[in-house]
Design a protein around this motif. Structure first.
Motif, PDB file in Angstrom:
ATOM      1  N   ALA A   1      31.918  72.488  58.530  1.00  6.65           N
ATOM      2  CA  ALA A   1      31.079  71.502  59.219  1.00  6.65           C
ATOM      3  C   ALA A   1      29.621  71.707  58.824  1.00  6.65           C
ATOM      4  O   ALA A   1      29.199  72.819  58.502  1.00  6.65           O
ATOM      5  N   THR A   2      28.861  70.635  58.878  1.00  3.96           N
ATOM      6  CA  THR A   2      27.429  70.716  58.617  1.00  3.96           C
ATOM      7  C   THR A   2      26.710  69.624  59.397  1.00  3.96           C
ATOM      8  O   THR A   2      27.285  68.545  59.625  1.00  3.96           O
ATOM      9  N   GLN A   3      25.486  69.896  59.821  1.00  4.86           N
ATOM     10  CA  GLN A   3      24.694  68.888  60.513  1.00  4.86           C
ATOM     11  C   GLN A   3      23.924  68.077  59.482  1.00  4.86           C
ATOM     12  O   GLN A   3      23.219  68.623  58.643  1.00  4.86           O
ATOM     13  N   VAL A   4      24.027  66.751  59.578  1.00  5.43           N
ATOM     14  CA  VAL A   4      23.417  65.897  58.564  1.00  5.43           C
ATOM     15  C   VAL A   4      22.193  65.137  59.073  1.00  5.43           C
ATOM     16  O   VAL A   4      21.417  64.615  58.265  1.00  5.43           O
TER      17      VAL A   4
ATOM     18  N   ARG B   1      27.032  63.213  67.824  1.00  6.17           N
ATOM     19  CA  ARG B   1      27.914  62.361  67.016  1.00  6.17           C
ATOM     20  C   ARG B   1      28.729  63.261  66.093  1.00  6.17           C
ATOM     21  O   ARG B   1      28.175  64.007  65.286  1.00  6.17           O
ATOM     22  N   LEU B   2      30.042  63.199  66.240  1.00 11.02           N
ATOM     23  CA  LEU B   2      30.954  64.019  65.450  1.00 11.02           C
ATOM     24  C   LEU B   2      31.703  63.107  64.485  1.00 11.02           C
ATOM     25  O   LEU B   2      32.362  62.148  64.903  1.00 11.02           O
ATOM     26  N   VAL B   3      31.571  63.390  63.195  1.00  8.31           N
ATOM     27  CA  VAL B   3      32.178  62.556  62.160  1.00  8.31           C
ATOM     28  C   VAL B   3      33.151  63.402  61.354  1.00  8.31           C
ATOM     29  O   VAL B   3      32.794  64.483  60.874  1.00  8.31           O
TER      30      VAL B   3
ATOM     31  N   THR C   1      24.186  75.538  59.007  1.00  7.24           N
ATOM     32  CA  THR C   1      25.603  75.361  58.675  1.00  7.24           C
ATOM     33  C   THR C   1      26.394  76.620  59.037  1.00  7.24           C
ATOM     34  O   THR C   1      27.538  76.542  59.496  1.00  7.24           O
ATOM     35  N   ALA C   2      25.768  77.783  58.867  1.00  8.42           N
ATOM     36  CA  ALA C   2      26.446  79.041  59.211  1.00  8.42           C
ATOM     37  C   ALA C   2      26.776  79.095  60.693  1.00  8.42           C
ATOM     38  O   ALA C   2      27.880  79.513  61.096  1.00  8.42           O
TER      39      ALA C   2
ATOM     40  N   VAL D   1      29.027  66.514  60.598  1.00 12.77           N
ATOM     41  CA  VAL D   1      30.151  66.065  59.775  1.00 12.77           C
ATOM     42  C   VAL D   1      31.120  67.228  59.603  1.00 12.77           C
ATOM     43  O   VAL D   1      30.715  68.324  59.202  1.00 12.77           O
ATOM     44  N   VAL D   2      32.378  66.980  59.941  1.00 11.18           N
ATOM     45  CA  VAL D   2      33.431  67.986  59.773  1.00 11.18           C
ATOM     46  C   VAL D   2      34.321  67.521  58.621  1.00 11.18           C
ATOM     47  O   VAL D   2      34.912  66.433  58.674  1.00 11.18           O
ATOM     48  N   PHE D   3      34.395  68.341  57.583  1.00  7.65           N
ATOM     49  CA  PHE D   3      35.183  67.976  56.411  1.00  7.65           C
ATOM     50  C   PHE D   3      36.628  68.426  56.598  1.00  7.65           C
ATOM     51  O   PHE D   3      36.898  69.574  56.964  1.00  7.65           O
ATOM     52  N   VAL D   4      37.530  67.476  56.367  1.00  5.92           N
ATOM     53  CA  VAL D   4      38.963  67.694  56.591  1.00  5.92           C
ATOM     54  C   VAL D   4      39.740  67.152  55.394  1.00  5.92           C
ATOM     55  O   VAL D   4      39.181  66.518  54.503  1.00  5.92           O
TER      56      VAL D   4
END
Length: 232
Positions: free
Chosen positions: A167-170, A211-213, A137-138, A178-181
């Motif tokens: 953002a973090t890889q899930v 895949r970018l969410v 994540t870093a 996943v990019v949190f907005v």
């Protein structure tokens, strides 16, 4: 078997180039091909260098993209095309006709004498390993900070300003980030493409689909955001 590894190859029937796939056999062949794409870890999309890229290749490429499958564009019969085009020009040609697979590596082969076939398997193995890669994540948020510093997302007319937090890889196969907005609906396709390209440039899986969410973050725990984007 190659280099102590076992591979399973799924060989689909060739789909002929027809204006309409009205014939039952042709429809069945295409259906088998799409089913095999779903099963595969890596897809080798075979292209005949002596023929123009047509609707069938575009249709299969589109399905590969939809399924987020790593893909090698395998240009076969290259021995017959030598002297008529070089690899760079042909690569540009494929990028123009199959733009959604512009990240996919291209392998030029000659099946009749086995030219470059072993190397193509090596490329496929490399892509399989890329698809299984996880990054911290870093690392993702370091890339995200740099991207936001270079280009912050603009607000759509009459709407609030997009804010990107972290953002973090899930998951893997495909690598899913996943990019949190504040509101996923505020992120434009242009900005999504920009961010995806930035990740692709710096992450260790630049030759495979990512895949970018975008996901709205809950109100709880909103401290520690990466950056608050402001309009231009």
């Amino acid at each position: 078997e190659k280099d102590g590894r076992k591979f399973m190859a799924i060989d689909t029937a060739g789909v002929r180039k027809k204006a309409k796939l009205a014939d039952d056999i042709e429809f069945y062949a295409l259906n088998r091909a799409t089913h095999s794409i779903r099963r595969a870890d890596v897809v080798l999309l075979l292209i005949d260098s002596t023929e123009t890229v047509g609707q069938v290749e575009k249709q299969l490429a589109g399905f590969i993209v939809e399924e987020f499958k790593p893909c090698v564009l395998v240009v076969n019969k290259w021995d017959l095309a030598k002297g008529k085009a070089d690899t760079s020009d042909y690569g540009d040609y494929l990028t123009k006709l199959l733009p959604h697979l512009d990240y996919a590596p291209i392998s030029f082969t000659s099946a009749i004498d086995g030219h470059n076939c072993d190397a193509t398997i090596d490329v496929a193995w490399s892509m399989f390993k890329q698809s299984q890669t996880r990054v911290s994540t870093a690392t993702l948020n370091e890339i995200l900070r740099a991207a936001l510093a270079a280009n912050t997302p603009s607000a759509k007319r009459g709407r609030k300003t997009p804010k990107i937090f972290y953002a973090t890889q899930v998951s893997t196969q495909p690598p899913t980030i996943v990019v949190f907005v504040n509101d996923a609906r505020l992120i434009t396709q242009d900005y999504e493409r920009f961010l995806l390209n930035r990740f692709r440039e710096r992450l260790p899986f630049g030759e495979i689909p990512i895949r970018l969410v975008f996901r709205a973050r809950s109100r709880r725990g909103q401290e520690g955001e990466v950056s608050e984007a402001s309009s231009h």
